[in-house]
Design a protein around this motif. Structure first.
Motif, PDB file in Angstrom:
ATOM      1  N   GLY A   1       0.405  -3.416   4.403  1.00 15.84           N
ATOM      2  CA  GLY A   1      -0.606  -2.369   4.371  1.00 15.84           C
ATOM      3  C   GLY A   1      -1.078  -1.958   5.745  1.00 15.84           C
ATOM      4  O   GLY A   1      -0.574  -2.447   6.768  1.00 15.84           O
TER       5      GLY A   1
ATOM      6  N   ASP B   1      -7.181  -2.713   2.533  1.00 15.10           N
ATOM      7  CA  ASP B   1      -6.148  -3.745   2.366  1.00 15.10           C
ATOM      8  C   ASP B   1      -6.640  -5.117   2.824  1.00 15.10           C
ATOM      9  O   ASP B   1      -5.980  -6.127   2.565  1.00 15.10           O
ATOM     10  CB  ASP B   1      -4.877  -3.379   3.161  1.00 15.10           C
ATOM     11  CG  ASP B   1      -4.195  -2.140   2.603  1.00 15.10           C
ATOM     12  OD1 ASP B   1      -3.989  -2.096   1.373  1.00 15.10           O
ATOM     13  OD2 ASP B   1      -3.887  -1.223   3.380  1.00 15.10           O
TER      14      ASP B   1
ATOM     15  N   ASP C   1       0.876  -1.156   0.000  1.00 10.99           N
ATOM     16  CA  ASP C   1       0.000   0.000   0.000  1.00 10.99           C
ATOM     17  C   ASP C   1       0.924   1.220   0.000  1.00 10.99           C
ATOM     18  O   ASP C   1       2.134   1.094   0.179  1.00 10.99           O
ATOM     19  CB  ASP C   1      -0.894  -0.052   1.242  1.00 10.99           C
ATOM     20  CG  ASP C   1      -1.724   1.201   1.419  1.00 10.99           C
ATOM     21  OD1 ASP C   1      -2.300   1.676   0.426  1.00 10.99           O
ATOM     22  OD2 ASP C   1      -1.774   1.733   2.544  1.00 10.99           O
TER      23      ASP C   1
END
Length: 242
Positions: free
Chosen positions: A178, A183, A8
């Motif tokens: 993440g 996520d 992420d």
């Protein structure tokens, strides 16, 4: 076979939210109340189009926005982690899946010379138009009820892995890093041999904890909690030695 590292971006690589950080380029360093109240908790990408439109209306141009975005801090130890990845591209592929946009992410990575760590960046396309306004588009369309309408990270990940397989690249392990609620969907698609690196104290950790408490956890991968890039780097070094 290589391992696939998936990151992420906001609150994972950088220690902040790039979409809200951009507001610092406005004269008041914040949005007016009438604009902030327009966000109803859904359709973030549509809201960001209005925010970027407002920034353009203030006469704020690309160089000013870029300078502000380059000031966003990285998570502790993350730059060292990304430089390690750059040095080990023979053993890992590395991608970003983010609800930010191509312009913000490329600016930030290039500023710290870490863009070479990534083989692909899956995020919302963005360009400056002839009037100097930054325009963003949806990454794709999907039917996942769990994700925002512009991006399902599970679909993005599954499609990337499938496309790699078509050209003969198969991954022995996926390590997903993440922090946020969006996520969870891609992590639920991982297998037992994979790893979910979950940032301590953020929404993703809470969601996974609640699933475990309800005994309804469908998450198969190993869950590891991290607070800094150093912890991820330490695990990655051990992983690549096996």
């Amino acid at each position: 076979m290589k391992s696939l590292l998936v990151f992420d971006f906001d609150h994972t690589i950088v220690d902040g939210n790039s979409d809200t950080w951009v507001v610092r380029c406005t004269p008041e360093k914040k949005l007016p109340d009438w604009l902030r109240k327009k966000y109803n908790g859904k359709h973030w990408n549509e809201y960001m189009r209005e925010v970027l439109g407002y920034i353009g209306d203030q006469g704020i141009k690309e160089p000013e926005i870029k300078q502000v975005m380059e000031s966003i801090p990285y998570c502790p130890g993350m730059i060292d982690l990304l430089k390690f990845i750059c040095q080990n591209k023979d053993r890992v592929d590395c991608i970003i899946i983010s609800d930010s946009n191509t312009v913000f992410i490329s600016w930030i990575l290039e500023f710290t010379n870490t863009s070479l760590a990534f083989d692909s960046i899956l995020t919302n396309p963005a360009t400056f138009d002839e009037q100097g306004y930054l325009r963003i588009e949806n990454f794709h369309s999907h039917n996942c009820p769990q994700c925002p309408d512009n991006l399902c990270k599970r679909k993005a990940l599954v499609n990337f892995v499938a496309d790699q397989l078509k050209v003969g690249v198969q991954y022995k392990k996926i390590i997903y890093t993440g922090d946020g609620g969006n996520d969870l969907c891609p992590i639920e698609s991982l297998e037992e041999n994979d790893v979910a690196m979950v940032r301590k104290g953020y929404k993703l950790e809470k969601l996974i904890g609640e699933m475990v408490e309800r005994h309804s956890c469908s998450v198969k991968p190993l869950i590891m909690i991290w607070s800094s890039g150093e912890e991820i780097l330490s695990y990655l070094k051990k992983c690549l030695m096996t």
